[in-house]
Design an enzyme around this catalytic site. Structure first.
Site, PDB file in Angstrom:
ATOM      1  N   ASP A  83       0.863  -1.171   0.000  1.00 35.13           N
ATOM      2  CA  ASP A  83       0.000   0.000   0.000  1.00 35.13           C
ATOM      3  C   ASP A  83       0.910   1.234   0.000  1.00 35.13           C
ATOM      4  OD1 ASP A  83      -2.367   1.576   0.387  1.00 35.13           O
ATOM      5  OD2 ASP A  83      -1.790   1.776   2.487  1.00 35.13           O
ATOM      6  N   ASP A 107      -1.348  -1.082   6.172  1.00 33.52           N
ATOM      7  CA  ASP A 107      -1.498  -0.642   7.557  1.00 33.52           C
ATOM      8  C   ASP A 107      -2.906  -0.208   7.934  1.00 33.52           C
ATOM      9  OD1 ASP A 107      -1.676   1.768   6.141  1.00 33.52           O
ATOM     10  OD2 ASP A 107      -0.777   2.897   7.795  1.00 33.52           O
ATOM     11  N   ASP A 141      -6.950  -2.184   4.025  1.00 28.85           N
ATOM     12  CA  ASP A 141      -6.003  -3.187   3.524  1.00 28.85           C
ATOM     13  C   ASP A 141      -6.333  -4.593   4.012  1.00 28.85           C
ATOM     14  OD1 ASP A 141      -4.415  -1.262   2.206  1.00 28.85           O
ATOM     15  OD2 ASP A 141      -3.412  -0.758   4.085  1.00 28.85           O
TER      16      ASP A 141
END
Length: 749
Positions: A452, A637, A641
């Site tokens: 990410d 995080d 996600d």
């Protein structure tokens, strides 16, 4: 769910034999309206309305962990085996060890180790004496019987008992072979001593004597006990990382009361919201926030990073880390089992008991190994009894015993669990939490890392990087100081860094989605994201770079613009560079716009970028990678996600992110630093290499040892393997596997 045992009042505990009725119980606790009573060995029984009924001790509720019910123990080779208190595994016979480590078990002396050491100390001199008599040519069977009986029966009783239990449970193991081998040698020798006349000539030497084998029986017991002592001592080192982590937690905390009075209290009495004073050199007692003072904090044992971190008012601190030279006051936010340190210990303990897929090979082999060895021993006995030299039966017995002893599968069973236990502990000290052994094994096969952007590659905190002029920044910061928008903090912080004095604002207004306005010295200041024609040309390069542009106007006229971005983590470049060296493909998935994603990808050299994705689309993108036969790890995080982390072959959460991501992921990087992935992968590769070495050695040892013990070298070289030598070789094989696993503690990450 649990059997109700009909017992009269005052009866004995059905497990340990201790009294558990109310009059004689060692302790009691109430839980959900029932009273539970404890015996002195830590067992627990439920005393119901009917005084003649007791619930089985294994029915202790999980939420009664604080009750004095003793420590739960488990087997390192069979983690499904659990019981209260120490003992041996009914499947493999190995000594059990604590399932989870707590402050109470930190300094506990393993009772199994103490018992085995005492038995070895007694048996060793007796075995040495018997062997000395043999080499001196002294043949006094009665004296040998007197010396061997305590060495074999008393000292070797736990070994014989475990061997019998393995037969009862239909789970043959190393102790089955030891019990059969030493038991046969000892019983044969006892009969030969008491009634030698019943043996035919095939048992007798050229001098007409019936040989006795007290010395190998006693020596085998002594050597096996030595092996158990060395193994138990080595196994205790596999949990050294957990013990070191537990040792970080202080025993007390200094609480500041409402009137400012200071008081040292036990750590378990610290509550959320308490103000705690942390003095120089002390371990921080809980997770929380600094409210007064400043200092540098050594977080190396938690994060793996050696450089101390500066902490001041507003900074977050972690329980167990070490304060430097300054003193500060903190507010406790997480205490007890909720602290990061406690969660780390729990995760590492659970990971150490998990089983890697590679363990299945050893499990399959072990299931057939002992019956096969017993079959080989029987064939060895028959072949030597029929075709061996005189005395044929004596040779047959000795060689069959040698086969049983040398083929103990302990090394094979220990090969994987010991490496996993050491590796997960080593990872914890490097700031990487591994949820289970399967993830550690899978990480070695990963060839694609999906990341990410926000909070993983970038800091996740907006930062001012440019302004067209200081006056526009000063006015914007003065107005934004009264706003709660995430970008407002970046603007105010940027003005503070440049030392710009802020003005007094009146008539402040926030217009959702448009910006904020306020009056300064009679002028209306507007700060918004609405493009201004006069500044579009100046803003265009920043927009192409994916940066956020904020426009400032005075009384409706353009006054300047500000450029804000989410900075790339300083560690991200080094991590991506190292992962590329390991031939890892890096893919970025982000919900951010394409311009911002492309900027980060260019700066870091990321191979593939997908922007503007929803959480479900991130999971679909990972599935697409897997469809291309890629083994995928995902690092993220945020809550968004979580689906992708669950879909990946290995999910990696940033410890600085949300609890949802951490609960979903197989690995957690405590510091939220991508270099932790590099460390984790190095450890994964080293661990799998270590396990393969252990399995290879264990297979090779048994493949070569069993035929030699059976006597295949005798027709050509005249060589036979003494049961004593076989026992020593078996002991060394187990210890060598553990020693090889312990090398992982020194792996450079």
């Amino acid at each position: 769910m649990f059997p109700i045992l009909q017992k009269p009042a005052g009866a004995l505990d059905p497990v340990c034999g201790m009294t558990v009725d109310p009059q004689h119980a060692a302790g009691e606790v109430e839980y959900e309206g029932h009273k539970y009573y404890f015996c002195s060995k830590g067992c627990v029984a439920k005393f119901q309305a009917d005084p003649e009924k007791y619930l089985h001790p294994s029915a202790k509720p999980e939420s009664m962990d604080a009750a004095p019910a003793g420590t739960e123990y488990t087997c390192p080779m069979h983690p499904e085996i659990r019981q209260i208190g120490p003992g041996s595994c009914p499947k493999c016979g190995m000594a059990l060890e604590p399932a989870t480590f707590t402050a109470a078990t930190l300094d506990e002396v393993n009772p199994e180790y103490v018992d085995m050491r005492r038995r070895f100390v007694i048996s060793a001199p007796l075995a040495v004496t018997l062997i000395a008599l043999m080499y001196a040519g002294v043949h006094w069977p009665s004296l040998e019987l007197i010396l061997a009986t305590p060495a074999v029966i008393w000292a070797g009783w736990p070994l014989l008992q475990r061997g019998c239990e393995s037969l009862v449970h239909r789970s043959p193991n190393m102790f089955t072979l030891i019990a059969v081998g030493t038991g046969a040698a000892y019983l044969y020798s006892v009969i030969a001593t008491i009634a030698p006349g019943i043996f035919p000539d095939s048992f007798r030497s050229l001098h007409g004597e019936v040989a006795v084998y007290f010395e190998p029986a006693a020596a085998i017991v002594a050597l096996v006990l030595l092996g158990q002592v060395l193994e138990l001592r080595a196994r205790s080192k596999t949990s050294a990382a957990i013990r070191a982590l537990l040792g970080l937690a202080p025993k007390t905390a200094r609480r500041i009361g409402p009137g400012g009075a200071e008081q040292d209290i036990p750590l378990d009495r610290v509550r959320i919201g308490d103000r705690l004073l942390v003095r120089p050199g002390e371990h921080i007692p809980a997770d929380g926030e600094v409210v007064e003072g400043s200092s540098s904090v050594d977080e190396s044992m938690i994060t793996g990073e050696p450089v101390p971190v500066e902490k001041s008012a507003g900074g977050k601190v972690t329980g167990g880390t070490v304060n430097g030279t300054g003193a500060f006051v903190m507010r406790a936010e997480r205490v007890g089992a909720d602290t990061l340190l406690a969660r780390i210990v729990k995760m590492v303990s659970e990971a150490q008991r998990s089983r890697a897929p590679i363990q299945r090979l050893a499990d399959v082999v072990s299931a057939w190994f002992v019956p096969t060895v017993v079959g080989v021993a029987i064939v060895t006995f028959v072949v030597w009894a029929i075709w061996g030299p005189a005395p044929r039966m004596a040779y047959a017995l000795v060689n069959a015993i040698a086969v049983l002893i040398i083929a103990c599968p302990c090394a094979l069973g220990l090969a994987t669990p010991m490496s996993i236990m050491v590796a997960t502990g080593r990872a914890a000290t490097a700031g990487v939490l591994i949820r289970d052994a399967a993830a550690l094994e899978a990480l070695a096969k990963v060839n694609t890392l999906v990341v990410d952007k926000t909070g993983t590659l970038t800091e996740g905190k907006p930062r001012l990087i440019s302004s067209s002029n200081d006056e526009a920044l000063r006015l914007a910061a003065s107005v934004e100081r009264m706003s709660e928008h995430p970008l407002a903090g970046a603007i105010v912080a940027g003005a503070a860094e440049r030392g710009l004095p802020l003005a007094t604002v009146t008539g402040f207004r926030s217009i959702t989605g448009q910006g904020v306005t306020g009056t300064i010295d009679g002028r209306e200041i507007t700060v918004s994201n609405a493009p201004q024609t006069e500044l579009l040309e100046q803003a265009e390069p920043m927009i192409r770079e994916g940066r956020t542009v904020v426009y400032v106007s005075i009384d409706g006229r353009a006054a300047g613009l500000l450029g804000i971005t989410d900075p790339i983590k300083a560690s991200a470049r080094d991590a991506i560079r190292e992962l590329h060296r390991q031939r890892m493909q890096i893919v970025m998935l982000t919900g951010d716009n394409q311009g911002a994603a492309d900027r980060v990808a260019r700066e870091l050299g990321i191979d593939e970028v997908h922007a503007g994705l929803l959480p479900a689309q991130k999971a679909e993108a990972i599935a697409a990678q897997q469809a291309r036969n890629r083994v995928v790890a995902m690092a993220g995080d945020g809550i968004n996600d979580a689906p992708a982390l669950a879909r990946a072959d290995v999910g990696i959460a940033m410890g600085t992110g949300t609890d949802v991501a951490m609960e979903t992921a197989a690995l957690t990087l405590v510091k939220g630093d991508l270099r932790g992935i590099v460390r984790a992968r190095k450890l994964s590769l080293a661990t799998m290499r270590n396990i393969r070495q252990n399995l290879f050695f264990a297979f090779l040892y048994n493949t070569l040892g069993v035929p030699v013990a059976a006597g295949v070298l005798y027709p050509v070289f005249g060589l036979l393997l003494s049961p004593v030598i076989a026992s020593a070789a078996m002991t060394l094989s187990s210890v060598s596997v553990i020693a090889n696993a312990l090398r992982l503690r020194k792996t450079v990450l």
